[in-house]
Motif scaffolding. Structure first.
Motif, mmCIF file in Angstrom:
data_model
loop_
_atom_site.group_PDB
_atom_site.id
_atom_site.type_symbol
_atom_site.label_atom_id
_atom_site.label_comp_id
_atom_site.label_asym_id
_atom_site.label_seq_id
_atom_site.Cartn_x
_atom_site.Cartn_y
_atom_site.Cartn_z
ATOM 1 N N THR A 1 -16.295 13.454 0.225
ATOM 2 C CA THR A 1 -17.183 14.325 0.988
ATOM 3 C C THR A 1 -18.101 14.970 -0.030
ATOM 4 N N GLY A 2 -19.374 14.604 0.010
ATOM 5 C CA GLY A 2 -20.291 15.105 -1.009
ATOM 6 C C GLY A 2 -19.818 14.663 -2.376
ATOM 7 N N LYS A 3 -19.596 15.615 -3.280
ATOM 8 C CA LYS A 3 -19.118 15.298 -4.633
ATOM 9 C C LYS A 3 -17.602 15.449 -4.761
ATOM 10 N N THR A 4 -16.933 15.821 -3.672
ATOM 11 C CA THR A 4 -15.480 15.987 -3.672
ATOM 12 C C THR A 4 -14.814 14.646 -3.407
ATOM 13 N N ARG A 5 -13.790 14.353 -4.208
ATOM 14 C CA ARG A 5 -13.106 13.062 -4.133
ATOM 15 C C ARG A 5 -11.602 13.296 -4.085
ATOM 16 N N LYS A 6 -10.910 12.615 -3.149
ATOM 17 C CA LYS A 6 -9.467 12.746 -3.013
ATOM 18 C C LYS A 6 -8.834 11.359 -3.016
ATOM 19 N N HIS A 7 -7.803 11.167 -3.833
ATOM 20 C CA HIS A 7 -7.096 9.883 -3.936
ATOM 21 C C HIS A 7 -6.189 9.746 -2.712
ATOM 22 N N VAL A 8 -6.471 8.766 -1.855
ATOM 23 C CA VAL A 8 -5.700 8.632 -0.614
ATOM 24 C C VAL A 8 -4.742 7.445 -0.597
ATOM 25 N N ALA A 9 -4.975 6.425 -1.420
ATOM 26 C CA ALA A 9 -4.086 5.257 -1.375
ATOM 27 C C ALA A 9 -4.157 4.446 -2.656
ATOM 28 N N MET A 10 -3.052 3.748 -2.923
ATOM 29 C CA MET A 10 -2.981 2.766 -4.010
ATOM 30 C C MET A 10 -2.449 1.470 -3.405
ATOM 31 N N LEU A 11 -3.050 0.354 -3.814
ATOM 32 C CA LEU A 11 -2.596 -0.958 -3.371
ATOM 33 C C LEU A 11 -2.285 -1.807 -4.588
ATOM 34 N N ILE B 1 0.841 -1.204 0.000
ATOM 35 C CA ILE B 1 0.000 0.000 0.000
ATOM 36 C C ILE B 1 0.870 1.246 0.000
ATOM 37 N N ASN B 2 0.467 2.221 -0.800
ATOM 38 C CA ASN B 2 1.044 3.556 -0.752
ATOM 39 C C ASN B 2 -0.032 4.472 -0.204
ATOM 40 N N LEU B 3 0.204 5.035 0.967
ATOM 41 C CA LEU B 3 -0.716 6.001 1.563
ATOM 42 C C LEU B 3 -0.263 7.380 1.088
ATOM 43 N N MET B 4 -1.114 8.054 0.329
ATOM 44 C CA MET B 4 -0.699 9.287 -0.344
ATOM 45 C C MET B 4 -1.254 10.557 0.278
ATOM 46 N N SER B 5 -2.327 10.430 1.043
ATOM 47 C CA SER B 5 -2.974 11.607 1.607
ATOM 48 C C SER B 5 -3.833 11.161 2.787
ATOM 49 N N PRO B 6 -4.016 11.993 3.803
ATOM 50 C CA PRO B 6 -4.884 11.601 4.920
ATOM 51 C C PRO B 6 -6.301 11.287 4.446
ATOM 52 N N ALA B 7 -6.883 10.273 5.021
ATOM 53 C CA ALA B 7 -8.234 9.816 4.655
ATOM 54 C C ALA B 7 -9.258 10.637 5.437
ATOM 55 N N THR B 8 -9.490 11.858 4.972
ATOM 56 C CA THR B 8 -10.471 12.724 5.619
ATOM 57 C C THR B 8 -11.670 12.883 4.694
#
Length: 136
Positions: free
Chosen positions: A119-129, A84-91
């Motif tokens: 969050t709503g329609k906002t999406r952030k890439h947090v990890a790749m496995l 796993i690569n954790l790329m950003s906090p999972a908020t």
């Protein structure tokens, strides 16, 4: 519900860990699975973001079930290894893990998953496995 969807849902429903995390199957297609899970107060790390264990758990399951969709009906699947690569906090409100098969094989399958915080329609890439599954 078709046979593939029924088989995947039956297997997924036997996972007490997914129930504990509030995870749900959102997409079932040959070679592709999506799993959602709310970021619950019980799934946070000390800084208030979703714990990496939550991210890994749903990413691993999404990748594993993607592999299972391409296996014979009587087969089950287990993880041999997973990176796993954790790329950003999972908020956010929820995580979405999108698993896919990279290379199907008879003895092993190479799989991957991307995990997004929404969050709503906002999406952030947090990890790749990326990992390997084996039929059992």
């Amino acid at each position: 519900m078709n046979d593939l969807e029924s088989r995947i849902r039956t297997s997924f429903d036997r996972q007490s860990m997914m129930r504990t995390l509030g995870a749900r199957l959102a997409l079932i297609e040959p070679g592709r699975i999506a799993i959602t899970a709310p970021i619950l107060p019980t799934s946070l790390q000390q800084h208030g973001a979703g714990h990496a264990g939550l991210t890994f758990s749903i990413g691993d399951s999404a990748a594993g079930y993607a592999a299972l969709t391409l296996m014979p009906e009587a087969a089950e699947v287990m993880t041999v290894e997973m990176k796993i690569n954790l790329m950003s906090p999972a908020t956010g409100d929820q995580l979405v893990a999108e698993g896919r098969v990279i290379r199907p094989g008879r003895r092993i399958m190479v799989v991957a998953a991307d995990v997004w915080a929404e969050t709503g329609k906002t999406r952030k890439h947090v990890a790749m496995l990326q990992g390997t599954m084996i039929p059992v």
